[in-house]
Design a protein around this motif. Structure first.
Motif, mmCIF file in Angstrom:
data_model
loop_
_atom_site.group_PDB
_atom_site.id
_atom_site.type_symbol
_atom_site.label_atom_id
_atom_site.label_comp_id
_atom_site.label_asym_id
_atom_site.label_seq_id
_atom_site.Cartn_x
_atom_site.Cartn_y
_atom_site.Cartn_z
ATOM 1 N N GLY A 28 -89.594 30.102 115.072
ATOM 2 C CA GLY A 28 -89.193 28.828 114.508
ATOM 3 C C GLY A 28 -90.257 27.756 114.471
ATOM 4 O O GLY A 28 -89.978 26.633 114.085
ATOM 5 N N SER A 29 -91.465 28.074 114.878
ATOM 6 C CA SER A 29 -92.497 27.042 114.872
ATOM 7 C C SER A 29 -92.975 26.771 113.455
ATOM 8 O O SER A 29 -92.989 27.656 112.609
ATOM 9 N N GLU A 42 -92.111 10.146 106.516
ATOM 10 C CA GLU A 42 -91.146 11.172 106.110
ATOM 11 C C GLU A 42 -91.408 12.504 106.812
ATOM 12 O O GLU A 42 -90.475 13.217 107.180
ATOM 13 N N ALA A 43 -92.677 12.846 107.020
ATOM 14 C CA ALA A 43 -93.013 14.105 107.693
ATOM 15 C C ALA A 43 -92.522 14.091 109.145
ATOM 16 O O ALA A 43 -91.946 15.075 109.619
ATOM 17 N N ILE A 44 -92.726 12.987 109.842
ATOM 18 C CA ILE A 44 -92.261 12.875 111.234
ATOM 19 C C ILE A 44 -90.734 12.945 111.281
ATOM 20 O O ILE A 44 -90.154 13.644 112.113
ATOM 21 N N ARG A 45 -90.084 12.229 110.385
ATOM 22 C CA ARG A 45 -88.617 12.248 110.334
ATOM 23 C C ARG A 45 -88.103 13.672 110.084
ATOM 24 O O ARG A 45 -87.203 14.152 110.774
ATOM 25 N N THR A 46 -88.688 14.356 109.107
ATOM 26 C CA THR A 46 -88.286 15.727 108.783
ATOM 27 C C THR A 46 -88.488 16.649 109.975
ATOM 28 O O THR A 46 -87.598 17.424 110.342
ATOM 29 N N GLU A 51 -86.181 19.902 114.241
ATOM 30 C CA GLU A 51 -86.315 20.400 115.618
ATOM 31 C C GLU A 51 -85.079 20.076 116.453
ATOM 32 O O GLU A 51 -84.595 20.924 117.196
ATOM 33 N N VAL A 52 -84.553 18.862 116.346
ATOM 34 C CA VAL A 52 -83.367 18.487 117.116
ATOM 35 C C VAL A 52 -82.170 19.342 116.697
ATOM 36 O O VAL A 52 -81.367 19.758 117.525
ATOM 37 N N ALA A 53 -82.075 19.631 115.410
ATOM 38 C CA ALA A 53 -80.970 20.451 114.905
ATOM 39 C C ALA A 53 -81.182 21.933 115.187
ATOM 40 O O ALA A 53 -80.291 22.740 114.939
ATOM 41 N N GLY A 54 -82.353 22.286 115.703
ATOM 42 C CA GLY A 54 -82.636 23.693 115.983
ATOM 43 C C GLY A 54 -82.805 24.520 114.732
ATOM 44 O O GLY A 54 -82.496 25.703 114.717
ATOM 45 N N ARG A 55 -83.283 23.901 113.673
ATOM 46 C CA ARG A 55 -83.431 24.592 112.394
ATOM 47 C C ARG A 55 -84.892 24.607 111.971
ATOM 48 O O ARG A 55 -85.691 23.815 112.445
#
Length: 86
Positions: A28-29, A42-46, A51-55
């Motif tokens: 998943g990395s 936008e890149a940091i937000r994405t 990552e928080v959603a585990g996706r």
């Protein structure tokens, strides 16, 4: 990484390749490369949301390194030695 070149730093061309091929790893990395400051927010937000959603992104932004690196994994050390003559 987007920053202004400076004599006091050692800049690595294609820093995203370095991170893709030499730094990140594991299930998943991924990295979200940017080429200008306007893309940073936008890149940091994405990245955080995924990552928080585990996706991971539907279309992987950058695949985990699976083959020979496109850039030397010791490039930082090589540039530093070249700069300081050691």
């Amino acid at each position: 990484m987007v920053k202004e070149p400076s004599y006091s730093t050692v800049d690595i061309d294609n820093l995203d390749w370095y991170y893709e091929d030499c730094v990140i790893g594991g299930p998943g990395s991924f990295v979200v490369p940017i080429k200008n400051r306007e893309q940073f927010k936008e890149a940091i937000r994405t990245k955080l949301l995924l990552e928080v959603a585990g996706r991971t992104p539907e279309h992987r932004v950058v695949p985990v390194a699976e083959k020979e690196p496109r850039i030397s994994c010791t490039i930082g050390e090589e540039l530093w030695q070249d700069r300081w003559g050691r």
